[in-house]
Design a protein around this motif. Structure first.
Motif, PDB file in Angstrom:
ATOM      1  N   HIS A  14      70.539  68.327  38.813  1.00 21.94           N
ATOM      2  CA  HIS A  14      69.565  68.694  37.791  1.00 21.94           C
ATOM      3  C   HIS A  14      69.986  68.179  36.409  1.00 21.94           C
ATOM      4  O   HIS A  14      71.008  68.582  35.874  1.00 21.94           O
ATOM      5  CB  HIS A  14      69.420  70.218  37.750  1.00 21.94           C
ATOM      6  CG  HIS A  14      68.352  70.702  36.839  1.00 21.94           C
ATOM      7  ND1 HIS A  14      67.177  71.271  37.293  1.00 21.94           N
ATOM      8  CD2 HIS A  14      68.254  70.710  35.481  1.00 21.94           C
ATOM      9  CE1 HIS A  14      66.428  71.594  36.268  1.00 21.94           C
ATOM     10  NE2 HIS A  14      67.063  71.259  35.154  1.00 21.94           N
ATOM     11  N   GLY A  62      66.442  76.548  35.270  1.00 23.35           N
ATOM     12  CA  GLY A  62      66.731  75.127  35.119  1.00 23.35           C
ATOM     13  C   GLY A  62      67.444  74.788  33.835  1.00 23.35           C
ATOM     14  O   GLY A  62      68.125  73.764  33.745  1.00 23.35           O
ATOM     15  N   HIS A  87      59.652  74.961  37.010  1.00 19.18           N
ATOM     16  CA  HIS A  87      60.888  75.362  37.682  1.00 19.18           C
ATOM     17  C   HIS A  87      60.872  76.821  38.118  1.00 19.18           C
ATOM     18  O   HIS A  87      61.900  77.353  38.536  1.00 19.18           O
ATOM     19  CB  HIS A  87      62.106  75.079  36.801  1.00 19.18           C
ATOM     20  CG  HIS A  87      63.250  74.492  37.561  1.00 19.18           C
ATOM     21  ND1 HIS A  87      64.132  75.248  38.298  1.00 19.18           N
ATOM     22  CD2 HIS A  87      63.640  73.210  37.736  1.00 19.18           C
ATOM     23  CE1 HIS A  87      65.027  74.459  38.863  1.00 19.18           C
ATOM     24  NE2 HIS A  87      64.758  73.221  38.541  1.00 19.18           N
ATOM     25  N   HIS A 112      60.211  70.939  34.137  1.00 16.67           N
ATOM     26  CA  HIS A 112      61.378  70.056  34.292  1.00 16.67           C
ATOM     27  C   HIS A 112      60.922  68.669  34.716  1.00 16.67           C
ATOM     28  O   HIS A 112      60.123  68.526  35.642  1.00 16.67           O
ATOM     29  CB  HIS A 112      62.325  70.641  35.347  1.00 16.67           C
ATOM     30  CG  HIS A 112      63.449  69.739  35.729  1.00 16.67           C
ATOM     31  ND1 HIS A 112      64.253  69.093  34.805  1.00 16.67           N
ATOM     32  CD2 HIS A 112      63.935  69.362  36.961  1.00 16.67           C
ATOM     33  CE1 HIS A 112      65.165  68.380  35.431  1.00 16.67           C
ATOM     34  NE2 HIS A 112      64.991  68.519  36.739  1.00 16.67           N
ATOM     35  N   HIS A 144      62.320  65.116  36.179  1.00 16.52           N
ATOM     36  CA  HIS A 144      63.450  64.449  36.826  1.00 16.52           C
ATOM     37  C   HIS A 144      63.638  63.046  36.245  1.00 16.52           C
ATOM     38  O   HIS A 144      62.674  62.395  35.825  1.00 16.52           O
ATOM     39  CB  HIS A 144      63.205  64.336  38.331  1.00 16.52           C
ATOM     40  CG  HIS A 144      63.292  65.628  39.068  1.00 16.52           C
ATOM     41  ND1 HIS A 144      63.943  65.753  40.278  1.00 16.52           N
ATOM     42  CD2 HIS A 144      62.822  66.870  38.788  1.00 16.52           C
ATOM     43  CE1 HIS A 144      63.867  66.997  40.705  1.00 16.52           C
ATOM     44  NE2 HIS A 144      63.178  67.696  39.822  1.00 16.52           N
ATOM     45  N   HIS A 184      69.630  68.282  44.593  1.00 15.61           N
ATOM     46  CA  HIS A 184      69.184  67.664  43.336  1.00 15.61           C
ATOM     47  C   HIS A 184      70.240  67.889  42.267  1.00 15.61           C
ATOM     48  O   HIS A 184      70.764  69.002  42.119  1.00 15.61           O
ATOM     49  CB  HIS A 184      67.855  68.278  42.894  1.00 15.61           C
ATOM     50  CG  HIS A 184      67.437  67.907  41.503  1.00 15.61           C
ATOM     51  ND1 HIS A 184      67.372  66.599  41.073  1.00 15.61           N
ATOM     52  CD2 HIS A 184      67.061  68.679  40.439  1.00 15.61           C
ATOM     53  CE1 HIS A 184      66.972  66.577  39.812  1.00 15.61           C
ATOM     54  NE2 HIS A 184      66.787  67.820  39.414  1.00 15.61           N
ATOM     55  N   THR A 243      64.286  70.255  30.471  1.00 12.35           N
ATOM     56  CA  THR A 243      63.388  71.345  30.878  1.00 12.35           C
ATOM     57  C   THR A 243      62.868  72.014  29.616  1.00 12.35           C
ATOM     58  O   THR A 243      63.662  72.453  28.784  1.00 12.35           O
ATOM     59  CB  THR A 243      64.114  72.372  31.753  1.00 12.35           C
ATOM     60  OG1 THR A 243      64.711  71.711  32.876  1.00 12.35           O
ATOM     61  CG2 THR A 243      63.165  73.445  32.252  1.00 12.35           C
ATOM     62  N   HIS A 302      66.889  71.289  46.760  1.00 20.10           N
ATOM     63  CA  HIS A 302      65.502  71.022  46.349  1.00 20.10           C
ATOM     64  C   HIS A 302      64.633  70.941  47.596  1.00 20.10           C
ATOM     65  O   HIS A 302      63.893  69.993  47.812  1.00 20.10           O
ATOM     66  CB  HIS A 302      65.423  69.729  45.543  1.00 20.10           C
ATOM     67  CG  HIS A 302      64.365  69.745  44.484  1.00 20.10           C
ATOM     68  ND1 HIS A 302      63.023  69.824  44.766  1.00 20.10           N
ATOM     69  CD2 HIS A 302      64.457  69.689  43.123  1.00 20.10           C
ATOM     70  CE1 HIS A 302      62.333  69.802  43.630  1.00 20.10           C
ATOM     71  NE2 HIS A 302      63.183  69.721  42.625  1.00 20.10           N
TER      72      HIS A 302
END
Length: 566
Positions: free
Chosen positions: A84, A265, A531, A470, A472, A82, A505, A129
């Motif tokens: 982030h 995160g 997270h 968090h 995405h 991932h 986040t 992830h």
């Protein structure tokens, strides 16, 4: 004359755009995920790493560049990567969470992630992830301005990524599997790390302690990343002030502080100046633990900020900084309230979707077919967690994004609740009847372009805690944070609509709430989760399913040919 001026202005804009595109580059990398011998705390472990490095490779790109990373899995576990904080505009297939946007890369398989950075600058990071591989599979992702564009602060003499991590003197996959088997909380870590090294305060570590150089009078940029699996962390440098200039790849109005707090995160960019006597000064990080009576790793990791002129002075005693108490929520709150966006952000003022999500832990009753050894949570239960009383369950045969794109039925339901099914005193004494959530793979659908507000409310179910949430595929504005139960009649007046920070986040305060806003302009399936990896394993997550808009530029790209199969 006016028409002529307008014509030349348009030509200049087009030329600038063409030059900017011409400067954009494609960066190609190979990631090999495999076991590698790593020695920490006197022991050697076969540790899952990328390219034999711990932490993994630092990726450095510019705003506007394209990143292409072929990941080959030579480990014995499934894996995904991932990126982030990357917006992944229309490239949701590259986001990485297993069974959400892709099936995992099986042992022996490979997958190429391809995406373009659009309008983001600063520090992000990448990580596994899939299960608890994130404990050792992670690295920095640095996005600099487009070539020729300056930083909005004096250019630093040098830049150093500072990755805060968490180390188990065991295989992290075995740790989480044991917790899943017993239903109890997993064992806490044995150490924290800075750039992979525990530091001088742990056994067998001092000779490998990370050293960060600085010259007298120069100003450097520290790119601090909390890559720890389950622990918010305080970070400080002895005798030096830290000037915060960015977070989560967004610039901030600069402010000075003695200490940072980062939830897992989160990233924070700080300037540090070599304005102290030439010597050696400890950088240090330790836990912020907001959950009462919960076990945690109460150790301190260190690195050394070393003035170059003090290099040969091995007899110099390294200065140790003070750190806040592990439960110092007042320091956390004061730090968080200093964050302000640089410039005038475009905060949505009209709202189409007004959502209220409770977040917190819970306890499942022991199933009738389980033996006692599988129910070692409090009073013979199994730990769980949820949002709006739904404990999220990942699918196993196809990802949510694949099911949505291909129209595969039965993988998820679109009935995630917009508010808690039952209203209660969220941060007070909660009835035991509310401690056990329902399990499900539920998504919440958003129309393209929807203006979304989410109130994230901590709860006192089992124990209140600071939760780093968090999202995405999106950045969001944090309009306000507070303690107690969110009250729209009173707390709306506290909203900052002028210069709220833009993050990916948010640390929802213990026994408190946070309010975020974003525009749903990126089609795809986007997981929002805690997270703290122990919590996402227990189900503290949900998925926003953002529908396509009108035309190609508002629609999800087609899946890549090498997208892994389940």
């Amino acid at each position: 004359m006016e028409a002529s001026s307008s014509f030349f202005f348009v030509i200049l804009v087009l030329l600038a755009s063409a030059l900017s595109s011409a400067n954009a580059r494609v960066h190609e990398h190979q990631f090999v995920v495999q076991a590698h011998k790593v020695k920490r705390l006197c022991k050697t472990h076969n540790t899952i790493t990328v390219n034999g490095q711990f932490p993994g490779p630092t990726l450095e790109i510019n705003n506007g560049d394209t990143l292409v990373v072929k990941v080959t899995n030579k480990a014995r576990y499934n894996v995904t990567i991932h990126w982030h904080g990357i917006r992944q505009m229309r490239t949701g297939w590259a986001d990485g969470p297993e069974f959400v946007t892709q099936c995992p890369i099986r042992p022996g398989g490979s997958y190429t992630y391809r995406f373009t950075i659009q309008g983001q600058e600063g520090t992000l990071w990448w990580h596994a992830h899939s299960s608890w591989l994130r404990a050792t599979v992670y690295g920095a992702l640095i996005i600099r301005p487009r070539e020729g564009d300056p930083y909005p602060f004096p250019k630093p003499k040098r830049e150093t990524p500072i990755l805060l991590g968490e180390w188990w003197d065991a295989n992290p996959i075995d740790v989480v599997r044991e917790a899943t088997r017993t239903g109890a909380a997993p064992n806490v870590s044995d150490a924290y790390t800075i750039n992979g090294q525990p530091g001088d305060l742990y056994k067998c570590s001092s000779q490998d302690t990370t050293v960060v150089p600085i010259d007298s009078g120069e100003t450097n940029l520290l790119r601090v990343i909390n890559a720890a699996l389950n622990q918010p962390l305080f970070f400080t440098v002895a005798n030096h002030k830290l000037t915060v200039v960015g977070a989560d790849a967004s610039y901030l109005k600069p402010f000075t502080t003695n200490v940072l707090m980062l939830g897992p995160g989160q990233t924070t960019d700080v300037l540090i100046t070599g304005d102290q006597p030439s010597s050696r000064y400890y950088m240090a990080a330790r836990a912020y633990q907001s959950a009462q009576n919960a076990p945690f790793d109460n150790t301190t990791t260190t690195a050394i900020l070393q003035y170059r002129s003090a290099k040969t002075a091995t007899s110099i005693k390294t200065v140790m900084p003070p750190l806040p108490a592990y439960n110092d929520t007042n320091t956390v709150t004061a730090f968080s309230r200093k964050f302000r966006s640089l410039g005038r952000p475009e905060v949505p003022t009209e709202i189409d979707e007004n959502l209220f999500f409770t977040v917190g832990l819970g306890l499942n009753k022991c199933p009738p077919n389980f033996r006692k050894r599988r129910c070692q949570g409090p009073n013979g239960t199994r730990f769980t967690s949820s949002m709006n009383n739904v404990s999220f369950v990942l699918p196993r045969n196809v990802s949510i994004l694949q099911a949505h794109h291909l129209g595969v039925p039965g993988v998820f339901t679109a009935d995630f609740p917009a508010s808690p099914p039952v209203k209660f005193d969220y941060t007070g004494n909660v009835s035991r009847s509310l401690w056990q959530p329902v399990r499900g793979t539920k998504v919440y659908k958003l129309k393209y372009g929807s203006r979304v507000q989410v109130v994230l409310q901590d709860t006192s179910i089992f124990t209140p805690e600071n939760h780093p949430i968090h999202l995405h595929g999106y950045d969001f504005y944090i309009l306000a944070e507070g303690f107690g139960n969110f009250n729209p009649k009173k707390d709306t007046a506290k909203f900052n609509l002028v210069d709220p920070p833009l993050r990916n986040t948010v640390a929802v305060p213990v026994r408190g709430w946070a309010v975020i806003r974003f525009v749903a302009d990126n089609p795809g399936a986007w997981i929002m989760h805690c997270h703290l990896d122990v919590h996402i394993n227990w189900g503290l997550a949900m998925v926003f399913l953002v529908e396509n808009g009108v035309g190609k530029l508002q629609s999800l790209e087609a899946p890549p040919a090498d997208l892994p199969l389940c």
